[in-house]
Motif scaffolding. Structure first.
Motif, PDB file in Angstrom:
ATOM      1  N   MET A   1       1.061  -0.985  -0.096  1.00 52.08           N
ATOM      2  CA  MET A   1       0.242   0.340   0.286  1.00 52.08           C
ATOM      3  C   MET A   1       0.531   1.456   0.227  1.00 52.08           C
ATOM      4  O   MET A   1       1.717   1.006   1.115  1.00 52.08           O
ATOM      5  N   ALA A   2       0.642   1.799  -0.790  1.00 49.46           N
ATOM      6  CA  ALA A   2       1.454   3.479  -0.273  1.00 49.46           C
ATOM      7  C   ALA A   2       1.154   4.355   0.771  1.00 49.46           C
ATOM      8  O   ALA A   2       0.448   3.890   1.040  1.00 49.46           O
ATOM      9  N   LYS A   3       1.925   5.232   0.595  1.00 51.96           N
ATOM     10  CA  LYS A   3       2.400   5.431   1.742  1.00 51.96           C
ATOM     11  C   LYS A   3       2.408   6.743   1.683  1.00 51.96           C
ATOM     12  O   LYS A   3       2.941   7.036   0.976  1.00 51.96           O
ATOM     13  N   GLU A   4       2.514   8.024   2.720  1.00 57.00           N
ATOM     14  CA  GLU A   4       1.452   9.379   2.142  1.00 57.00           C
ATOM     15  C   GLU A   4       3.635  10.384   2.623  1.00 57.00           C
ATOM     16  O   GLU A   4       3.093  11.058   1.791  1.00 57.00           O
ATOM     17  N   ASN A   5       4.169   9.502   2.978  1.00 57.48           N
ATOM     18  CA  ASN A   5       5.458  10.316   2.571  1.00 57.48           C
ATOM     19  C   ASN A   5       7.070  10.012   1.506  1.00 57.48           C
ATOM     20  O   ASN A   5       7.413  10.095   1.748  1.00 57.48           O
ATOM     21  N   ASP A   6       5.849   8.705   1.156  1.00 53.61           N
ATOM     22  CA  ASP A   6       6.915   9.026  -0.143  1.00 53.61           C
ATOM     23  C   ASP A   6       6.171   9.004  -1.388  1.00 53.61           C
ATOM     24  O   ASP A   6       4.755   8.928  -1.464  1.00 53.61           O
ATOM     25  N   VAL A   7       6.964  10.062  -1.970  1.00 54.43           N
ATOM     26  CA  VAL A   7       6.474  11.082  -3.116  1.00 54.43           C
ATOM     27  C   VAL A   7       6.723  10.279  -4.207  1.00 54.43           C
ATOM     28  O   VAL A   7       8.120  10.351  -4.376  1.00 54.43           O
ATOM     29  N   LEU A   8       5.862  10.754  -5.718  1.00 51.67           N
ATOM     30  CA  LEU A   8       6.935  10.368  -6.637  1.00 51.67           C
ATOM     31  C   LEU A   8       7.567  11.234  -6.981  1.00 51.67           C
ATOM     32  O   LEU A   8       7.118  12.461  -7.063  1.00 51.67           O
ATOM     33  N   SER A   9       8.292  11.638  -7.856  1.00 46.92           N
ATOM     34  CA  SER A   9       9.367  12.784  -8.537  1.00 46.92           C
ATOM     35  C   SER A   9       8.693  12.963  -9.914  1.00 46.92           C
ATOM     36  O   SER A   9       7.385  11.934 -10.386  1.00 46.92           O
ATOM     37  N   LYS A  10       8.618  13.870 -10.687  1.00 43.37           N
ATOM     38  CA  LYS A  10       8.119  15.108 -11.312  1.00 43.37           C
ATOM     39  C   LYS A  10       8.181  13.777 -12.659  1.00 43.37           C
ATOM     40  O   LYS A  10       6.690  13.490 -13.142  1.00 43.37           O
ATOM     41  N   SER A  11       9.043  13.031 -12.846  1.00 48.73           N
ATOM     42  CA  SER A  11       9.551  12.272 -13.944  1.00 48.73           C
ATOM     43  C   SER A  11       8.619  11.106 -13.961  1.00 48.73           C
ATOM     44  O   SER A  11       8.350  10.657 -14.912  1.00 48.73           O
ATOM     45  N   GLU A  12       8.931  10.737 -12.147  1.00 51.24           N
ATOM     46  CA  GLU A  12       8.181   9.634 -11.990  1.00 51.24           C
ATOM     47  C   GLU A  12       6.233   9.407 -12.592  1.00 51.24           C
ATOM     48  O   GLU A  12       5.851   8.876 -13.199  1.00 51.24           O
ATOM     49  N   LYS A  14       5.752  11.784 -14.731  1.00 50.38           N
ATOM     50  CA  LYS A  14       5.151  12.100 -16.174  1.00 50.38           C
ATOM     51  C   LYS A  14       4.957  10.534 -16.825  1.00 50.38           C
ATOM     52  O   LYS A  14       4.378   9.523 -17.434  1.00 50.38           O
ATOM     53  N   VAL A  15       5.982   9.975 -16.134  1.00 47.67           N
ATOM     54  CA  VAL A  15       5.603   8.103 -16.776  1.00 47.67           C
ATOM     55  C   VAL A  15       4.573   7.113 -16.653  1.00 47.67           C
ATOM     56  O   VAL A  15       4.102   6.950 -16.347  1.00 47.67           O
ATOM     57  N   LEU A  16       4.059   7.740 -14.890  1.00 47.08           N
ATOM     58  CA  LEU A  16       3.083   7.070 -14.316  1.00 47.08           C
ATOM     59  C   LEU A  16       1.832   7.441 -15.328  1.00 47.08           C
ATOM     60  O   LEU A  16       0.628   6.503 -15.584  1.00 47.08           O
ATOM     61  N   THR A  17       1.700   8.479 -15.966  1.00 45.05           N
ATOM     62  CA  THR A  17       0.502   9.510 -16.201  1.00 45.05           C
ATOM     63  C   THR A  17       0.412   8.719 -17.728  1.00 45.05           C
ATOM     64  O   THR A  17      -0.794   8.302 -18.351  1.00 45.05           O
ATOM     65  N   LEU A  18       1.846   7.895 -18.413  1.00 47.03           N
ATOM     66  CA  LEU A  18       1.575   7.743 -19.785  1.00 47.03           C
ATOM     67  C   LEU A  18       1.144   6.102 -19.983  1.00 47.03           C
ATOM     68  O   LEU A  18       0.618   5.311 -20.344  1.00 47.03           O
ATOM     69  N   ILE A  19       1.802   5.595 -18.565  1.00 45.78           N
ATOM     70  CA  ILE A  19       1.266   4.495 -18.602  1.00 45.78           C
ATOM     71  C   ILE A  19      -0.456   3.707 -18.074  1.00 45.78           C
ATOM     72  O   ILE A  19      -0.557   3.269 -18.548  1.00 45.78           O
ATOM     73  N   CYS A  20      -0.535   4.339 -17.462  1.00 49.60           N
ATOM     74  CA  CYS A  20      -2.020   4.630 -17.180  1.00 49.60           C
ATOM     75  C   CYS A  20      -2.640   5.137 -18.695  1.00 49.60           C
ATOM     76  O   CYS A  20      -4.192   4.769 -18.206  1.00 49.60           O
ATOM     77  N   ASN A  21      -2.177   5.646 -19.676  1.00 52.74           N
ATOM     78  CA  ASN A  21      -2.903   5.544 -20.550  1.00 52.74           C
ATOM     79  C   ASN A  21      -2.614   4.926 -21.702  1.00 52.74           C
ATOM     80  O   ASN A  21      -2.439   5.027 -22.751  1.00 52.74           O
ATOM     81  N   GLY A  22      -2.367   4.235 -21.506  1.00 53.54           N
ATOM     82  CA  GLY A  22      -2.006   1.914 -22.071  1.00 53.54           C
ATOM     83  C   GLY A  22      -0.362   2.494 -23.025  1.00 53.54           C
ATOM     84  O   GLY A  22       0.108   1.643 -23.754  1.00 53.54           O
TER      85      GLY A  22
END
Length: 69
Positions: A1-12, A14-22
């Motif tokens: 499960m995601a933790k509140e204090n773990d923050v994804l970087s801006k680059s991550e 961007k990559v996550l958004t594109l992953i979510c878009n297939g």
């Protein structure tokens, strides 16, 4: 499960958004001007930071949390 204090970087994010878009890792690399290996590293880092075991869990979390549309 995601933790509140773990923050994804801006680059991550961007990559996550594109992953979510297939997009594939190769397509993401081309779109962002980075190597496929760098995309895969971002993916591994996001999984590590959030504690999820696979990309499907990561995508579900991102959508539920409103990180991506």
């Amino acid at each position: 499960m995601a933790k509140e204090n773990d923050v994804l970087s801006k680059s991550e994010l961007k990559v996550l958004t594109l992953i979510c878009n297939g997009y594939t890792s190769e397509n993401i690399g081309v779109k962002l001007g980075i190597t496929k290996s760098t995309v895969q590293t971002h993916r591994r880092n996001m999984l590590r930071k959030t504690g999820f075991k696979n990309t499907q869990q990561l995508v579900g979390w991102a959508v539920r949390e409103g990180l991506v549309k």
